[in-house]
Design an enzyme around this catalytic site. Structure first.
Site, PDB file in Angstrom:
ATOM      1  N   CYS A 205     -74.711 -23.868 -93.843  1.00 45.36           N
ATOM      2  CA  CYS A 205     -74.765 -22.427 -94.091  1.00 45.36           C
ATOM      3  C   CYS A 205     -75.730 -21.763 -93.115  1.00 45.36           C
ATOM      4  O   CYS A 205     -76.889 -22.184 -92.994  1.00 45.36           O
ATOM      5  CB  CYS A 205     -75.210 -22.174 -95.531  1.00 45.36           C
ATOM      6  N   CYS A 208     -78.859 -20.309 -95.522  1.00 47.84           N
ATOM      7  CA  CYS A 208     -79.866 -21.148 -96.195  1.00 47.84           C
ATOM      8  C   CYS A 208     -79.934 -22.567 -95.643  1.00 47.84           C
ATOM      9  O   CYS A 208     -80.760 -23.370 -96.097  1.00 47.84           O
ATOM     10  CB  CYS A 208     -79.592 -21.187 -97.698  1.00 47.84           C
ATOM     11  N   CYS A 227     -70.900 -21.170 -99.841  1.00 50.51           N
ATOM     12  CA  CYS A 227     -72.115 -21.962 -99.915  1.00 50.51           C
ATOM     13  C   CYS A 227     -72.533 -22.097-101.377  1.00 50.51           C
ATOM     14  O   CYS A 227     -72.881 -21.093-102.017  1.00 50.51           O
ATOM     15  CB  CYS A 227     -73.236 -21.309 -99.116  1.00 50.51           C
ATOM     16  N   CYS A 230     -76.574 -20.697-101.758  1.00 53.63           N
ATOM     17  CA  CYS A 230     -77.032 -19.306-101.702  1.00 53.63           C
ATOM     18  C   CYS A 230     -75.943 -18.287-102.007  1.00 53.63           C
ATOM     19  O   CYS A 230     -76.228 -17.098-102.146  1.00 53.63           O
ATOM     20  CB  CYS A 230     -77.653 -19.004-100.345  1.00 53.63           C
ATOM     21  N   ASP A 357     -73.558 -28.486 -64.776  1.00 53.36           N
ATOM     22  CA  ASP A 357     -73.522 -29.048 -66.122  1.00 53.36           C
ATOM     23  C   ASP A 357     -72.090 -29.020 -66.654  1.00 53.36           C
ATOM     24  O   ASP A 357     -71.494 -27.952 -66.831  1.00 53.36           O
ATOM     25  CB  ASP A 357     -74.432 -28.244 -67.039  1.00 53.36           C
TER      26      ASP A 357
END
Length: 446
Positions: A205, A208, A227, A230, A357
């Protein structure tokens, strides 16, 4: 007098730029040097519509512009896609009077997700569409939550947010706000019960940091979530794809409005839905929206049709350093079941900065190409051997894969050896290098 002078300089440089084919950032850049606070001195129009996110900004803005044009609305937008504060300044000053009043009723802005906080320091959008947040240009953007924090700084209390309810990183912006509208998609035939991507940025989440639970996934971390800790969840959507047949490029919005996508993909579906939501909030009738964008072919170069010899082809501009963008393009390769040859080109990682990269290649689900209808795969460009190393870790038969560094030679090989339609996947930095070797196909006028 200073405001008049700055606007005059911007308009003059913009006119010269149009005549010489130069970009749209320089006039705004010079205007901001002359007066860094010039945007705060402009009388803005009744509607300021901004679009940001990792993917889909340019396409969503173009779709909204198409709708507004057909509806006879007075508007202006940054068509060139110059989406940082310099380009936005050019757009606004170009379309205002010398006294500093914006003439169109609507200003439509594509805004870079990292730099929106600088643009909207001087004025607030009335409507702020946020499309999605993905891993994107990691050397520049860090990680998606870092970008989310940057966007959060650009959000004002008076702005109406128009959010993708199916992206937890985006949906979180609506917490504690009343002035928020959500768009999203119900479960579709292509949805899955578990995340099928190589990684899952929706595992925890964003509010939270506890594990998220999903009812289903559309792709990557996009789906219906909640979630348990929360309470963050996919909010009820005012604009919803209630059914879709992506094999037939058909979607239905709010159980009533059916339209056809010019190119079938989840990306195009969400871009179209976001444009439908924005135009509806601006007062355009749904029937008019459907007429404007059903079967509409984007003109922004993200999808380009071409031919190599007798083989038709489609180029999908897929952002380097953005694995979700690549995944959606690769899904198009295996869709429909028709024989295809795929060419993937990585010749320059970025147009804007130098980096070697290529770690992001390992986030791309190249395993999707392990499909019977993908007959041959060509890996081309300066980083073709990095691609080849990545493909060594898939289960795709090596006899299907050809590695050719030179893009022109790769096109010649395709002319002799391709099977079926050709799908080219590369970035804006490399698109022109490929298209210069192929035959363009004219699109029907939109």
């Amino acid at each position: 007098m200073k405001k008049f002078f700055v606007i005059l300089v911007c308009k003059t440089i913009r006119l010269i730029g149009r005549l010489t084919g130069r970009g749209s950032s320089l006039p705004g850049q010079i205007a901001l040097k002359l007066d860094p606070d010039i945007l705060s001195k402009i009388k803005m129009p009744p509607y300021i519509v901004a679009v940001t996110g990792s993917n889909g900004k340019t396409s969503t803005v173009e779709l909204i512009a198409r709708i507004l044009k057909d509806a006879g609305k007075s508007f202006a937008y940054n068509k060139e896609g110059s989406n940082q504060i310099e380009g936005v300044t050019t757009l606004i000053l170009e379309h205002c009077t010398f006294s500093g009043k914006v003439k169109p009723e609507i200003i439509l802005i594509e805004s870079d997700e990292r730099f929106a906080k600088y643009t909207f320091r001087y004025f607030s959008p009335t409507h702020y569409i946020i499309t999605n947040l993905y891993r994107d240009q990691l050397t520049r953007n860090g990680h998606p939550e870092w970008v989310a924090h940057a966007i959060e700084e650009s959000i004002r209390p008076e702005t109406q947010l128009v959010l993708n309810a199916d992206d937890p990183l985006v949906s979180k912006f609506g917490l504690g706000r009343d002035n928020t509208v959500y768009f999203g998609a119900d479960r579709l035939p292509q949805s899955t019960d578990s995340c099928t991507s190589l990684y899952n940025d929706g595992k925890y989440c964003p509010n939270c940091k506890q594990p998220l639970e999903y009812a289903f996934y559309h792709y990557n971390h996009i789906g219906k979530f909640h979630c348990p800790s929360c309470g963050l969840r996919s909010c009820p959507t005012a604009y919803t794809v209630t059914s879709a047949d992506l094999d037939e490029s058909s979607v239905v919005i709010n159980e009533k409005y059916r339209l056809r996508l010019a190119f079938s993909s989840f990306y195009m579906m969400y871009n179209t839905l976001a444009a439908f939501a924005a135009a509806s909030l601006l007062g355009v009738a749904p029937e008019s929206i459907v007429r404007s964008i059903s079967d509409y072919t984007l003109q922004n170069g993200r999808i380009v049709r071409f031919a190599i010899g007798r083989h038709p082809g489609v180029l999908l501009a897929s952002k380097h350093e953005n694995s979700v963008s690549y995944d959606q393009s690769l899904r198009a390769a295996v869709a429909g079941g028709r024989p295809k040859t795929v060419i993937i080109i990585v010749d320059a990682v970025s147009r804007k900065y130098f980096t070697s990269d290529v770690s992001w290649l390992w986030d791309i689900d190249f395993e999707l190409l392990k499909s019977e209808n993908v007959q041959r795969i060509v890996l081309a460009g300066l980083y073709c051997n990095d691609l080849a190393t990545r493909f060594d870790y898939t289960e795709i038969p090596q006899e299907k894969i050809t590695v050719i560094s030179d893009i022109g030679e790769a096109v010649s090989w395709l002319a002799e050896n391709a099977v079926g339609e050709i799908l080219a996947v590369t970035c804006f930095s490399d698109k022109g290098k490929f298209l210069s070797h192929v035959q363009p196909q004219k699109e029907a006028k939109p």
